[in-house]
Write a protein that holds these residues in place. Structure first.
Motif, PDB file in Angstrom:
ATOM      1  N   TYR A   1     -23.502   2.778 -40.744  1.00 46.95           N
ATOM      2  CA  TYR A   1     -24.034   4.037 -40.233  1.00 46.95           C
ATOM      3  C   TYR A   1     -25.094   4.650 -41.135  1.00 46.95           C
ATOM      4  O   TYR A   1     -25.753   5.609 -40.753  1.00 46.95           O
ATOM      5  CB  TYR A   1     -22.918   5.050 -39.983  1.00 46.95           C
ATOM      6  CG  TYR A   1     -22.220   5.551 -41.218  1.00 46.95           C
ATOM      7  CD1 TYR A   1     -21.116   4.894 -41.718  1.00 46.95           C
ATOM      8  CD2 TYR A   1     -22.655   6.703 -41.870  1.00 46.95           C
ATOM      9  CE1 TYR A   1     -20.465   5.355 -42.849  1.00 46.95           C
ATOM     10  CE2 TYR A   1     -22.007   7.169 -43.002  1.00 46.95           C
ATOM     11  CZ  TYR A   1     -20.917   6.494 -43.485  1.00 46.95           C
ATOM     12  OH  TYR A   1     -20.277   6.943 -44.608  1.00 46.95           O
ATOM     13  N   ALA A   2     -25.263   4.090 -42.327  1.00 52.38           N
ATOM     14  CA  ALA A   2     -26.291   4.640 -43.203  1.00 52.38           C
ATOM     15  C   ALA A   2     -26.767   3.583 -44.172  1.00 52.38           C
ATOM     16  O   ALA A   2     -26.020   2.661 -44.530  1.00 52.38           O
ATOM     17  CB  ALA A   2     -25.763   5.842 -43.984  1.00 52.38           C
ATOM     18  N   MET A   3     -28.012   3.730 -44.588  1.00 54.25           N
ATOM     19  CA  MET A   3     -28.587   2.860 -45.605  1.00 54.25           C
ATOM     20  C   MET A   3     -29.278   3.737 -46.647  1.00 54.25           C
ATOM     21  O   MET A   3     -29.668   4.867 -46.348  1.00 54.25           O
ATOM     22  CB  MET A   3     -29.612   1.904 -44.985  1.00 54.25           C
ATOM     23  CG  MET A   3     -29.032   1.033 -43.892  1.00 54.25           C
ATOM     24  SD  MET A   3     -29.430   1.631 -42.260  1.00 54.25           S
ATOM     25  CE  MET A   3     -30.970   0.736 -42.015  1.00 54.25           C
ATOM     26  N   GLY A   4     -29.433   3.173 -47.818  1.00 55.77           N
ATOM     27  CA  GLY A   4     -30.051   3.989 -48.852  1.00 55.77           C
ATOM     28  C   GLY A   4     -30.570   3.174 -50.011  1.00 55.77           C
ATOM     29  O   GLY A   4     -30.388   1.957 -50.073  1.00 55.77           O
TER      30      GLY A   4
ATOM     31  N   CYS B   1     -30.485  -1.430 -53.072  1.00 54.29           N
ATOM     32  CA  CYS B   1     -30.295  -0.924 -51.720  1.00 54.29           C
ATOM     33  C   CYS B   1     -28.809  -0.927 -51.404  1.00 54.29           C
ATOM     34  O   CYS B   1     -28.024  -1.666 -51.995  1.00 54.29           O
ATOM     35  CB  CYS B   1     -31.103  -1.699 -50.700  1.00 54.29           C
ATOM     36  SG  CYS B   1     -30.475  -3.316 -50.277  1.00 54.29           S
ATOM     37  N   ASN B   2     -28.464  -0.104 -50.459  1.00 53.97           N
ATOM     38  CA  ASN B   2     -27.068   0.113 -50.094  1.00 53.97           C
ATOM     39  C   ASN B   2     -26.945   0.227 -48.586  1.00 53.97           C
ATOM     40  O   ASN B   2     -27.742   0.900 -47.945  1.00 53.97           O
ATOM     41  CB  ASN B   2     -26.570   1.385 -50.782  1.00 53.97           C
ATOM     42  CG  ASN B   2     -25.255   1.896 -50.230  1.00 53.97           C
ATOM     43  OD1 ASN B   2     -25.227   2.666 -49.277  1.00 53.97           O
ATOM     44  ND2 ASN B   2     -24.176   1.463 -50.835  1.00 53.97           N
ATOM     45  N   PHE B   3     -25.960  -0.454 -48.037  1.00 56.85           N
ATOM     46  CA  PHE B   3     -25.572  -0.271 -46.641  1.00 56.85           C
ATOM     47  C   PHE B   3     -24.132   0.227 -46.653  1.00 56.85           C
ATOM     48  O   PHE B   3     -23.277  -0.320 -47.373  1.00 56.85           O
ATOM     49  CB  PHE B   3     -25.648  -1.588 -45.855  1.00 56.85           C
ATOM     50  CG  PHE B   3     -27.008  -1.899 -45.304  1.00 56.85           C
ATOM     51  CD1 PHE B   3     -28.143  -1.842 -46.105  1.00 56.85           C
ATOM     52  CD2 PHE B   3     -27.162  -2.276 -43.981  1.00 56.85           C
ATOM     53  CE1 PHE B   3     -29.396  -2.142 -45.608  1.00 56.85           C
ATOM     54  CE2 PHE B   3     -28.420  -2.583 -43.465  1.00 56.85           C
ATOM     55  CZ  PHE B   3     -29.534  -2.515 -44.278  1.00 56.85           C
ATOM     56  N   ARG B   4     -23.876   1.268 -45.891  1.00 56.35           N
ATOM     57  CA  ARG B   4     -22.531   1.829 -45.846  1.00 56.35           C
ATOM     58  C   ARG B   4     -21.971   1.709 -44.428  1.00 56.35           C
ATOM     59  O   ARG B   4     -22.642   2.054 -43.453  1.00 56.35           O
ATOM     60  CB  ARG B   4     -22.561   3.285 -46.297  1.00 56.35           C
ATOM     61  CG  ARG B   4     -21.239   4.025 -46.133  1.00 56.35           C
ATOM     62  CD  ARG B   4     -21.211   5.315 -46.889  1.00 56.35           C
ATOM     63  NE  ARG B   4     -21.040   5.079 -48.325  1.00 56.35           N
ATOM     64  CZ  ARG B   4     -20.800   6.038 -49.206  1.00 56.35           C
ATOM     65  NH1 ARG B   4     -20.734   7.300 -48.816  1.00 56.35           N
ATOM     66  NH2 ARG B   4     -20.637   5.753 -50.482  1.00 56.35           N
ATOM     67  N   GLU B   5     -20.742   1.238 -44.355  1.00 55.49           N
ATOM     68  CA  GLU B   5     -20.097   1.133 -43.056  1.00 55.49           C
ATOM     69  C   GLU B   5     -18.773   1.862 -43.070  1.00 55.49           C
ATOM     70  O   GLU B   5     -18.127   2.010 -44.115  1.00 55.49           O
ATOM     71  CB  GLU B   5     -19.913  -0.330 -42.635  1.00 55.49           C
ATOM     72  CG  GLU B   5     -18.963  -1.135 -43.499  1.00 55.49           C
ATOM     73  CD  GLU B   5     -18.842  -2.575 -43.017  1.00 55.49           C
ATOM     74  OE1 GLU B   5     -19.767  -3.086 -42.365  1.00 55.49           O
ATOM     75  OE2 GLU B   5     -17.792  -3.182 -43.297  1.00 55.49           O
ATOM     76  N   ALA B   6     -18.390   2.326 -41.900  1.00 57.46           N
ATOM     77  CA  ALA B   6     -17.120   3.022 -41.751  1.00 57.46           C
ATOM     78  C   ALA B   6     -16.076   2.042 -41.233  1.00 57.46           C
ATOM     79  O   ALA B   6     -16.378   1.159 -40.432  1.00 57.46           O
ATOM     80  CB  ALA B   6     -17.264   4.178 -40.784  1.00 57.46           C
ATOM     81  N   TYR B   7     -14.858   2.194 -41.706  1.00 57.72           N
ATOM     82  CA  TYR B   7     -13.755   1.420 -41.175  1.00 57.72           C
ATOM     83  C   TYR B   7     -12.485   2.232 -41.349  1.00 57.72           C
ATOM     84  O   TYR B   7     -12.360   3.023 -42.277  1.00 57.72           O
ATOM     85  CB  TYR B   7     -13.642   0.054 -41.861  1.00 57.72           C
ATOM     86  CG  TYR B   7     -13.105   0.091 -43.268  1.00 57.72           C
ATOM     87  CD1 TYR B   7     -13.931   0.444 -44.332  1.00 57.72           C
ATOM     88  CD2 TYR B   7     -11.781  -0.214 -43.543  1.00 57.72           C
ATOM     89  CE1 TYR B   7     -13.447   0.483 -45.631  1.00 57.72           C
ATOM     90  CE2 TYR B   7     -11.282  -0.181 -44.840  1.00 57.72           C
ATOM     91  CZ  TYR B   7     -12.123   0.169 -45.880  1.00 57.72           C
ATOM     92  OH  TYR B   7     -11.636   0.215 -47.159  1.00 57.72           O
ATOM     93  N   GLY B   8     -11.590   2.063 -40.442  1.00 58.98           N
ATOM     94  CA  GLY B   8     -10.356   2.834 -40.536  1.00 58.98           C
ATOM     95  C   GLY B   8     -10.628   4.306 -40.334  1.00 58.98           C
ATOM     96  O   GLY B   8     -11.645   4.713 -39.784  1.00 58.98           O
ATOM     97  N   LEU B   9      -9.743   5.144 -40.819  1.00 56.41           N
ATOM     98  CA  LEU B   9      -9.843   6.581 -40.644  1.00 56.41           C
ATOM     99  C   LEU B   9     -10.414   7.201 -41.903  1.00 56.41           C
ATOM    100  O   LEU B   9      -9.732   7.340 -42.912  1.00 56.41           O
ATOM    101  CB  LEU B   9      -8.456   7.165 -40.339  1.00 56.41           C
ATOM    102  CG  LEU B   9      -8.404   8.665 -40.044  1.00 56.41           C
ATOM    103  CD1 LEU B   9      -9.231   8.977 -38.795  1.00 56.41           C
ATOM    104  CD2 LEU B   9      -6.962   9.115 -39.850  1.00 56.41           C
TER     105      LEU B   9
ATOM    106  N   VAL C   1     -14.817   4.227 -46.014  1.00 60.83           N
ATOM    107  CA  VAL C   1     -16.148   3.630 -46.009  1.00 60.83           C
ATOM    108  C   VAL C   1     -16.164   2.430 -46.929  1.00 60.83           C
ATOM    109  O   VAL C   1     -15.365   2.320 -47.862  1.00 60.83           O
ATOM    110  CB  VAL C   1     -17.234   4.634 -46.458  1.00 60.83           C
ATOM    111  CG1 VAL C   1     -17.318   5.806 -45.493  1.00 60.83           C
ATOM    112  CG2 VAL C   1     -16.998   5.114 -47.877  1.00 60.83           C
ATOM    113  N   ARG C   2     -17.098   1.530 -46.645  1.00 60.88           N
ATOM    114  CA  ARG C   2     -17.274   0.344 -47.471  1.00 60.88           C
ATOM    115  C   ARG C   2     -18.761   0.252 -47.801  1.00 60.88           C
ATOM    116  O   ARG C   2     -19.604   0.378 -46.910  1.00 60.88           O
ATOM    117  CB  ARG C   2     -16.815  -0.898 -46.716  1.00 60.88           C
ATOM    118  CG  ARG C   2     -16.944  -2.181 -47.500  1.00 60.88           C
ATOM    119  CD  ARG C   2     -16.508  -3.365 -46.657  1.00 60.88           C
ATOM    120  NE  ARG C   2     -15.067  -3.366 -46.405  1.00 60.88           N
ATOM    121  CZ  ARG C   2     -14.541  -3.370 -45.188  1.00 60.88           C
ATOM    122  NH1 ARG C   2     -15.298  -3.351 -44.115  1.00 60.88           N
ATOM    123  NH2 ARG C   2     -13.233  -3.399 -45.034  1.00 60.88           N
TER     124      ARG C   2
END
Length: 121
Positions: free
Chosen positions: A32-35, A96-104, A107-108
């Motif tokens: 959901y986000a990159m940075g 660079c960073n990619f962030r993903e959501a998982y579970g409640l 984030v990873r």
């Protein structure tokens, strides 16, 4: 497993310009986000700029506002950092960073290998 490959770092003169790129393979729909982050010798890693995957909303560290621009491609697989008018204090390894959501609420984070940016005065 997301893998990130960065390119574009190097030596640049103060006041010049440089563009960093980071391409992801294996990106999931949970991203959901990159940075971009950076770490100078003896300092903590700090966030430089972030962009949301869907809306493209951006945020910047105060130190780079007005000079750097983060963007992404339409596929959400490549993120860029356009560095205009860099200063010697921007010298650092940039990640660079990619962030993903998982579970409640979990984030990873995935990180690139880092690319050195050196700004000469």
């Amino acid at each position: 497993q997301v893998q990130l490959v960065e390119s574009g770092g190097g030596l640049v003169q103060a006041g010049g310009s440089l563009r960093l790129s980071c391409t992801a393979s294996g990106r999931t729909v949970s991203t959901y986000a990159m940075g971009w982050f950076r770490q100078a010798p003896g300092k903590e890693r700090e966030c430089v700029a972030v962009i949301s995957l869907i809306a493209g909303n951006t945020a910047y560290a105060d130190s780079v506002k007005g000079r750097f621009t983060i963007s992404r491609d339409n596929a959400g697989e490549t993120v860029y950092l356009q560095m205009n008018s860099p200063k010697p204090e921007d010298t650092a390894v940039h990640y660079c960073n990619f962030r993903e959501a998982y579970g409640l609420g979990l984030v990873r984070d995935y990180w690139g290998q880092g690319t050195q940016v050196t700004v000469s005065s």
